[in-house]
Scaffold this motif. Structure first.
Motif, short mmCIF file in Angstrom:
data_model
loop_
_atom_site.label_atom_id
_atom_site.label_comp_id
_atom_site.label_asym_id
_atom_site.label_seq_id
_atom_site.Cartn_x
_atom_site.Cartn_y
_atom_site.Cartn_z
N PHE A 93 0.84 -1.19 0.00
CA PHE A 93 0.00 0.00 0.00
C PHE A 93 0.88 1.25 0.00
O PHE A 93 1.66 1.45 0.93
N GLY A 94 0.77 2.04 -1.04
CA GLY A 94 1.49 3.30 -1.09
C GLY A 94 2.99 3.17 -0.91
O GLY A 94 3.63 4.03 -0.32
N GLU A 96 4.54 0.68 0.76
CA GLU A 96 4.93 0.00 2.00
C GLU A 96 4.19 -1.33 2.12
O GLU A 96 3.07 -1.49 1.62
N LEU A 104 -3.89 1.64 7.54
CA LEU A 104 -3.61 2.31 6.27
C LEU A 104 -4.28 3.68 6.25
O LEU A 104 -5.38 3.84 6.81
N LEU A 106 -5.01 7.34 3.66
CA LEU A 106 -4.94 7.92 2.32
C LEU A 106 -5.58 9.30 2.36
O LEU A 106 -6.71 9.47 2.82
N ASP A 110 -4.17 11.98 -2.62
CA ASP A 110 -3.17 10.92 -2.80
C ASP A 110 -3.67 9.90 -3.81
O ASP A 110 -4.84 9.53 -3.82
N PHE A 114 -2.71 0.13 -4.22
CA PHE A 114 -3.10 -0.83 -3.19
C PHE A 114 -3.14 -2.22 -3.82
O PHE A 114 -3.99 -2.52 -4.65
N ARG A 151 2.58 9.85 4.80
CA ARG A 151 2.48 8.50 5.36
C ARG A 151 1.42 7.68 4.62
O ARG A 151 0.35 8.19 4.28
N SER A 152 1.70 6.42 4.42
CA SER A 152 0.72 5.47 3.91
C SER A 152 0.27 4.51 5.02
O SER A 152 -0.87 4.05 5.04
#
Length: 328
Positions: A93-94, A96, A104, A106, A110, A114, A151-152
């Motif tokens: 996800f993003g 990571e 998670l 978003l 963004d 995913f 951050r993701s």
């Protein structure tokens, strides 16, 4: 613009539930998102989806039996949080890796990137970012968007992730059983604030514990001002957030003040006030009317009816339905 603001019907909420057999059909389920799902693993596709939209909030649950890559974007000005409740292995996800203990997140601008494992079920909420930021600033004196910048995977412990998942599951179960509760503005407000408060607790940062404690005199004054505000608004279902905003203090200051002065936290104090208000409403309900216990409880922001009935029984040694039967 939030999903609630874009609806053209007259209901203050919406609810949808679907079972899907195609990834494209599943991608189209989520209101006001632009998404594309590409199936990655081989086999027949099967998915489940459920969504509630009200006020500034969109709650949803989605389950998939195949690995897919999801791309797209959420509705503008939103902030999404999601937690896996069933997951086989890990996903992406993003940029990571995530697993069963990940939360998670978003932002509304963004790009969604995913990749799910073959088996995944998530519970999620998408909120109006400005409403959440205003709540965080007014109630906890925090800048949530700054904390989550770039951050993701949100910073949260496994226990906090589990707690958020349980809240989302409980909310959706309550709404699934009694969706008409969302007709009540106070119910929508109570659920939104409960969700925002839990998100802030889940995202608890190191800065929240570093503030200097208030003096005894200050805490006494905070409680006195809070009680004065309650007495002036005795017929309104006041929340902890209402008190924080009115007094200009954080939840931590309010918590410490009530604990020191009354040996009771503000949540329990307000719950006692609201339970008494419900009791008065039950006793004075029109004997020929059709108002139910659920209707009256909803007016005072009790969204989990079984918990409400247990709390009411513990407080007054009778069920709310018994009080209603004795109404004058």
């Amino acid at each position: 613009m939030s999903p609630a603001a874009t609806r053209t019907d007259r209901l203050p909420y919406s609810h949808s539930s679907r079972e899907t057999k195609d990834a494209d059909d599943h991608a189209a389920c989520l209101s006001n998102w632009q998404q594309r799902y590409d199936q990655l693993s081989a086999g027949s596709f099967s998915g489940v989806f459920e969504e509630f939209c009200f006020g500034n909030v969109q709650l949803f649950r989605e389950g998939l039996n195949q690995s897919v890559h999801q791309s797209g974007i959420a509705w503008p000005g939103s902030r999404t949080f999601a937690v896996p409740v069933v997951i086989e292995g890990t996903g992406w996800f993003g940029g990571e890796v995530y697993d069963a203990h990940s939360m998670l997140t978003l932002g509304g601008s963004d790009e969604l990137d995913f990749r799910t494992p073959r088996r995944l079920e998530i519970l999620a909420c998408t909120a109006d970012a400005r409403a959440l930021c205003d709540y965080a600033q007014q109630v906890d004196h925090r800048n949530i968007e700054a904390e989550l910048a770039a951050r993701s995977i949100a910073p949260a412990s496994p226990e906090q992730v589990t707690a958020l998942g349980k809240l989302l599951a409980t909310m959706m179960a309550s709404l699934r059983a009694t969706p008409a509760l969302l007709h009540h503005a106070q119910m929508r407000k109570a659920m939104e604030q409960a969700l925002f408060a839990t998100l802030l607790d889940t995202l608890a940062s190191a800065t929240t514990a570093s503030a200097s404690p208030a003096s005894c005199r200050t805490r006494q004054l905070v409680v006195a001002q809070a009680r004065a505000y309650m007495e002036a608004h005795i017929d309104e279902p006041i929340t902890v957030a209402d008190l924080c905003i009115e007094l200009g203090v954080s939840r931590r200051t309010l918590q410490y003040s009530f604990q020191d002065v009354l040996n009771l936290n503000p949540v329990k104090f307000l719950r006692a006030i609201r339970l008494n208000a419900v009791r008065r409403a039950l006793k004075s309900a029109d004997a020929n009317g059709r108002e139910t216990v659920a209707d009256i409880a909803a007016r005072w922001g009790f969204w989990h009816l079984s918990h409400f009935a247990a709390e009411y029984k513990a407080m007054f040694d009778e069920l709310p339905s018994e009080t209603l039967k004795r109404r004058i």
